[in-house]
Scaffold this active site. Sequence first.
Site, mmCIF file in Angstrom:
data_model
loop_
_atom_site.group_PDB
_atom_site.id
_atom_site.type_symbol
_atom_site.label_atom_id
_atom_site.label_comp_id
_atom_site.label_asym_id
_atom_site.label_seq_id
_atom_site.Cartn_x
_atom_site.Cartn_y
_atom_site.Cartn_z
ATOM 1 N N HIS A 126 -10.103 1.451 2.098
ATOM 2 C CA HIS A 126 -9.574 2.774 2.469
ATOM 3 C C HIS A 126 -10.711 3.746 2.776
ATOM 4 C CE1 HIS A 126 -5.236 2.532 1.979
ATOM 5 N NE2 HIS A 126 -5.351 1.952 0.799
ATOM 6 N N CYS B 148 0.859 -1.181 0.000
ATOM 7 C CA CYS B 148 0.000 0.000 0.000
ATOM 8 C C CYS B 148 0.895 1.231 0.000
ATOM 9 C CB CYS B 148 -0.891 -0.022 1.240
ATOM 10 S SG CYS B 148 -2.014 1.376 1.347
ATOM 11 N N HIS C 37 -9.215 -3.902 -1.452
ATOM 12 C CA HIS C 37 -8.183 -3.093 -0.794
ATOM 13 C C HIS C 37 -8.514 -1.608 -0.908
ATOM 14 C CE1 HIS C 37 -3.765 -2.163 0.081
ATOM 15 N NE2 HIS C 37 -4.266 -1.007 -0.322
ATOM 16 N N GLU C 38 -8.843 -1.166 -2.126
ATOM 17 C CA GLU C 38 -9.098 0.272 -2.325
ATOM 18 C C GLU C 38 -10.362 0.722 -1.589
ATOM 19 O OE1 GLU C 38 -6.761 2.032 -3.347
ATOM 20 O OE2 GLU C 38 -5.604 0.352 -4.113
HETATM 21 NI NI NI Z 1 -3.705 1.032 -0.128
#
Ligand code: NI
Length: 183
Positions: free
Chosen positions: A148, A102, A144-145
């Site tokens: 966030h 990341c 994953h995105e």
């Molecule tokens: Ni990330």
Amino acid sequence: MAILKIARMGHPVLRQRAAEITDVTAPAIRQLIADMLETMEDADGAGLAAPQVHVPLRLVMFHVPAHRASGTGEDQPAGLTVLINPVVDPLGPEKAMGWEGCLSVPGMVGSVPRFERIQYRGFTPDGQLVQRTASGFHARVVQHECDHLDGILYPMRMTDMSLFGFADEMTRRHREVEEAARD
Ligand code: NI
């Protein structure tokens, strides 16, 4: 266009829930997208979420390069995709482990369990609804995105912290780590 500063783990903007974007086609959003694209390319990342550039809004971008997708089933390459107010739904309970890095956790990699198959949807910068089914690496990047946007960084999803470490150390032991370190 501008290259934006990337927030690193520990900054509060990465821990909060990002807000929905009400006017998807607003000029300020268009500008943010342009700057994020430049930032992601400069950092050689596979994806970027707005909170990573200190903007707590629900916007992500990613791409799935051909060499990262297995090409089988729904794990297909994807060109650059910008999603506003994305929603992710797992399709089934199965999870798979895979290496992630990341831009907000520079120099580190970890093996993270993620849902193997998902459906996701969101709006493009033109206000069109996109809906896709994905698996494998494609599904992993999207999870994953979108994490966030809810204040979640990948180490918080890890179940085996012995598989968390510095990319240059881990690369010596796990060849597949090399690419993940740049996400
Ligand atoms: Ni990330």
